[in-house]
Design an enzyme around this catalytic site. Sequence first.
Site, mmCIF file in Angstrom:
data_model
loop_
_atom_site.group_PDB
_atom_site.id
_atom_site.type_symbol
_atom_site.label_atom_id
_atom_site.label_comp_id
_atom_site.label_asym_id
_atom_site.label_seq_id
_atom_site.Cartn_x
_atom_site.Cartn_y
_atom_site.Cartn_z
ATOM 1 N N SER A 137 0.984 -0.990 0.172
ATOM 2 C CA SER A 137 0.270 -0.381 -0.151
ATOM 3 C C SER A 137 0.700 1.005 0.046
ATOM 4 C CB SER A 137 -1.233 0.211 1.343
ATOM 5 O OG SER A 137 -1.841 1.386 1.384
ATOM 6 N N TYR A 150 -2.551 -0.456 9.674
ATOM 7 C CA TYR A 150 -2.826 -0.445 8.719
ATOM 8 C C TYR A 150 -1.666 -0.745 8.201
ATOM 9 C CZ TYR A 150 -4.127 -1.501 3.735
ATOM 10 O OH TYR A 150 -4.006 -1.025 1.886
#
Length: 278
Positions: A137, A150
């Site tokens: 990500s 995350y």
Amino acid sequence: MASVLITGASSGIGLASALLLARRGQRVFASARTARGVAAVESAARAEGVELDALELDVTRSADCERAVKHVLEVSGGLDVLVNNAGRVMYAAVEETGDDAARELLELNLLGPLRAIRAVLPAMREARSGTIVNVSSVNAIFNLPYSGMYGATKKALEALSETLCQEVAPYGIRVRIVQPSGFQTGIVDSALPSELDGSTGAYTAAVEKLRAASRATNALSPDLAPVAEAVCDAALDDAPELRRPVGMHAVPLSRMRRELDDEALLRALGEMVAGSND
């Protein structure tokens, strides 16, 4: 023709990548966590007019990973590519991230890929070839507020990938990282619940503002084609790059990470976040 196993392929990046690889003539094994997800993969493949194998695989279970790899090897005779895509997001302040929620995210976003990697490596080492693509990500480049856990899982996945690529290179195995920014995947709406019981409420408004901004940003990049292309290229080409940022924020942020010190980058990110909230 490469034999490719993809995790988390019921929707979003995983599904788009599975369909693209199948259109390009690869033998694709697209996995989903539930029977409902498997049905969604099969329906999408029929709608696209492509052939692929859909199978059930929950990456939080080692036995599932081993069973899936065994199935691929029995059906295709080899396993050339693993795409670790299964994952979810979480929005929460660090102070209000509960232990159970943190463990659940780690199980899926970090230990899940580790289980799949362990399952495929014996066959890849024996063949002395293979590629492992880990979908990370933009948050692994530099994390944003209220994405702490995350981003931590994605940074950890990248650290694992860095080590792995050195360990398996002598066996002819390549490791690649794809770093997408915001795309219309539905990941925002499927975010894991995260707050502790008895939350202070001090961060609620800011977290909800970030969630809304993420939806708005993702809506500006609805087409998953660029990230599916990046996954496909990472799986099949011979380019040497370990990391492949893709998306309207990932590429400039990657450049900023290389060129700016932490303080300058924090200032630039603060301006970006403030602008997105106007």
